[in-house]
Scaffold this motif. Structure first.
Motif: not given
Lengths: 549, 162
Positions: A535-549
């Motif tokens: 994985v390369p170096a990086s900078n930022g904002i990560l949004l993650s959504i997960n759901s079970t139905f």
């Protein structure tokens, strides 16, 4: 293709229409969005061609699974989207589509799957198709699999199919047969205090030979035998795999046969468990296309016999199996000092000790005119029991888990690592890296449902990037919220002393989880199970959504 | 076009099936016990009370915290509700043979199984571990993923609601 998919889903509707459809629909969904932000210290920006900064600015990985299941049948599909894949994921994933669909019918005697499936024979050293979604690893088969259990104590599995590579499939076809004999069930001696199970497998792959220079085998077979013996609290299991000559890109097109052996034994009673493993791997890289490399189209899985690390600094130097040849040992022990004893105190104390190592195998020239591993030859001769000259890896882990009071729990860890970076990563690093890692984790319950957890980690090394420091503080309110702040600092780096702070926040609401992380990511190798990616170096904002139905 | 087609077929088909949002039966899947023997989930029985299924792995720290927390309260829980905990490891062959020594070394009193091909994990749509299910009469009636200190009390409240 379109019709095949339709048929797969229509067959059950038409043929089993007399069955009462009292089944259920379920599924899950996950999407990650990462917005990349320029960073001066990391020199991570669009103007720096060496920095991996994505032109898209925003990248997305996601998947949705849908399953219908009833008592006798189940079917499902997975839609995957990589628009475009997050940094560090193979670029082959660019795009979106239905990558996994299956129909399965089963009763007590037979189990048939058409479409995609995952499978494992024995320990997986001969065949294992699996997914590690968070690393982008997926070598699922598409084809047909059948399982039979017609005679009590005897299980058969057969499969034929082609493996997945990103959004397409391999040219090679894999055929496999696995059998398992549970002797106590066959001879009806179920109350016997010992138990013996024997397994035999055969796997073969077909791939057309298009090589202009060499006459390569188009069908490559491999077989394995295994046993598992239990006697009360003691288990002993072993598997031996052998593969016919299979010249490939990874083994430098040598015509040598391959083999691998894995032995595990363990003994445990309540409060104490011990495990000892040994393995030897010789030229066992097995893929459905001979020109593939990295994590692509692997038919088999060769487990790394080392402790699976999860603490951030302990994952900086992760071991990965060297499929062309290695031999090693692992010892693992868990013990709980009893309550009210000298070391146990009021609540008891947990102790884990793990030691593992890995060396090269012995390799000798087949004759004076041929170099070791020379293309188009038998490669080398190897003395089975002789340990090679090169040390790949060695690690000692000691972990003590001590509950001090009803509210406070401490886990302290010491790790000593010898890591041969040139051999494991194949980079022009500086050979062996010696590192000591010290970790203290504190868990404290402030009041019911509110708790705070913190980690202090120190990595000391003279080599590579030098020392690292890491601190984490996490506050959680059960069962819904958590906030965490962590910082990693490369204090020993003579060129770039960089801080990698991240702030995370998450909410669990029923079966849905939402989380966000803002901050910097260090460059490195990240592994889950036996699979690693760079994985390369990086900078930022990560949004993650997960759901079970 | 192809994809839309498939989705339409599925939606049509799923619409005709009786979707139950509240609870659904545990799928029948083969797991292995710690002696390597195949055991089907349809043999999971607790005649006098509910079953809790916890997905875990030897390398998963929050899973260990969850099982430790339940382990400490387990005797009281059994006394009050007759509950039975089944801990299902998703470890692969790298750690298969460490599963039983690990669980015994932690002094856990649970039934331990290994979902060696991740079939049950997929069938139950488990994405991350720890992931915990509460079953009543072999129907899944409640589930939760991740673990923070105190979540074990939430689980116990759910058991008491039965």
């Amino acid at each position: 293709m379109k019709y095949l998919i339709l048929i797969v889903f229509l067959i059950p509707i038409l043929t089993f229409s007399q069955i009462n459809f009292d089944g259920n629909i379920s599924g899950n969904f996950q999407n990650d969005f990462q917005l990349y932000l320029p960073d001066k210290k990391l020199d991570f920006n669009i103007n720096n061609p060496f920095s991996d900064f994505p032109e898209e600015r925003l990248l997305n990985n996601g998947f949705t699974n849908l399953i219908y299941s009833s008592k006798k049948i189940s079917m499902g599909l997975r839609y995957e989207n990589y628009l475009n894949p997050l940094l560090g994921y193979p670029s082959g994933y660019k795009g979106e589509g239905i990558t996994y669909r299956y129909f399965q019918f089963h009763n007590d005697e037979i189990d048939i799957t058409v479409g995609n499936f995952y499978e494992q024979f024995g320990s997986g050293m001969i065949l294992r198709a699996y997914e590690e979604r968070n690393l982008g690893y997926d070598n699922a088969f598409e084809g047909v699999r059948m399982k039979f259990n017609i005679i009590k104590g005897i299980n058969f599995k057969s499969l034929i199919g082609r493996q997945r590579i990103f959004f397409t499939k391999s040219d090679g076809i894999v055929r496999g047969l696995d059998s398992e004999f549970i002797l106590n069930e066959i001879f009806n001696k179920l109350n016997f205090s010992s138990n013996l199970t024997i397994g035999l497998s055969f796997v073969s792959k077909y791939e057309k030979d298009n090589n202009p220079k060499y006459n390569l085998p188009e069908n490559v077979g491999a077989w394995s035998s295994r046993f598992l013996f239990n006697l009360k609290n003691w288990n002993l299991e072993a598997e031996y795999v052998s593969k016919y000559n299979d010249p490939s890109y990874v083994n430098n097109f040598i015509f040598k046969k391959g083999n691998a052996i894995l032995i595990n034994t363990n003994y445990s009673i309540r409060g104490f468990g011990i495990n000892l493993s040994a393995k030897r791997i010789d030229n066992m890289d097995f893929r459905s296309e001979r020109n593939e490399s990295l994590q692509n189209l692997l038919i088999n899985y060769l487990p790394a016999l080392t402790k699976q690390q999860t603490y951030a600094l302990a994952t900086i130097y992760p071991y990965a199996t060297i499929t062309n040849g290695e031999m090693g040992l692992q010892f693992d022990m868990n013990y709980k000092f009893k309550k009210q004893s000298f070391f146990g105190g009021k609540y008891g104390t947990g102790l884990n000790i793990n030691f593992s190592n890995s060396y090269s195998i012995d390799k000798n020239k087949i004759n004076n005119a041929t170099d070791i591993g020379e293309t188009g030859t038998l490669g080398y001769k190897s003395n089975f029991l002789k340990i090679g000259e090169v040390k790949f890896f060695q690690e000692l882990n000691i972990e003590i888990n001590k509950k001090i009071s009803k509210k406070l729990n401490l886990i302290s860890t010491y790790i000593n690592t010898h890591y041969n970076s040139s051999e494991i990563l194949g980079y022009s690093y500086q050979g062996m890296i010696y590192a000591n890692i010290y970790i203290l984790e504190t868990q404290y319950k402030i009041k019911p449902k509110h708790s705070i957890r913190n980690e202090i980690q120190i990595l000391k090394t003279q080599e590579h990037e030098g020392d690292w420091l890491m601190g984490l503080i996490e506050y959680s309110i059960s069962p819904k919220y958590f906030f965490a702040f962590q910082n990693m600092y490369n204090s020993g780096n003579s060129i770039k002393k960089i801080n990698y702070p991240t702030f995370s926040f998450g909410i669990n609401k029923g079966k849905t989880r939402f989380s966000t992380t803002y901050g910097k990511q260090r460059a490195g190798v990240f592994c889950i199970g036996g699979v690693c990616r760079v994985v390369p170096a990086s900078n930022g904002i990560l949004l993650s959504i997960n759901s079970t139905f | 076009m192809k994809k839309i087609y498939i989705i339409l077929v599925l939606v049509f088909f799923f619409d005709n099936a009786h979707a139950q949002n509240k609870s659904f039966p545990l799928p029948e899947i083969d797991l292995k016990n710690t002696s390597g023997k195949l055991i089907n989930t349809n043999t999971f029985k607790n005649h006098n009370g509910p079953i809790i299924i916890c997905f875990w792995a030897t390398w998963c720290k929050p899973c260990t915290r969850e099982l430790n927390a339940i382990s400490e309260l387990y005797d009281d829980w059994i006394e009050e509700t007759n509950v039975k905990v089944i801990a299902i490891s998703i470890d692969d062959s790298r750690n298969f043979s460490k599963v039983k020594p690990y669980a015994d070394g932690k002094d856990w009193p649970f039934d331990i199984y290994i979902d060696y091909n991740n079939d049950l994990k997929r069938a139950l749509n488990v994405n991350f571990i720890p992931h915990t299910f509460l079953l009543s009469d072999n129907d899944i009636i409640w589930q939760h993923s991740s673990f923070f200190d105190g979540d074990e009390e939430i689980l116990f409240q759910e058991i008491l609601k039965l």
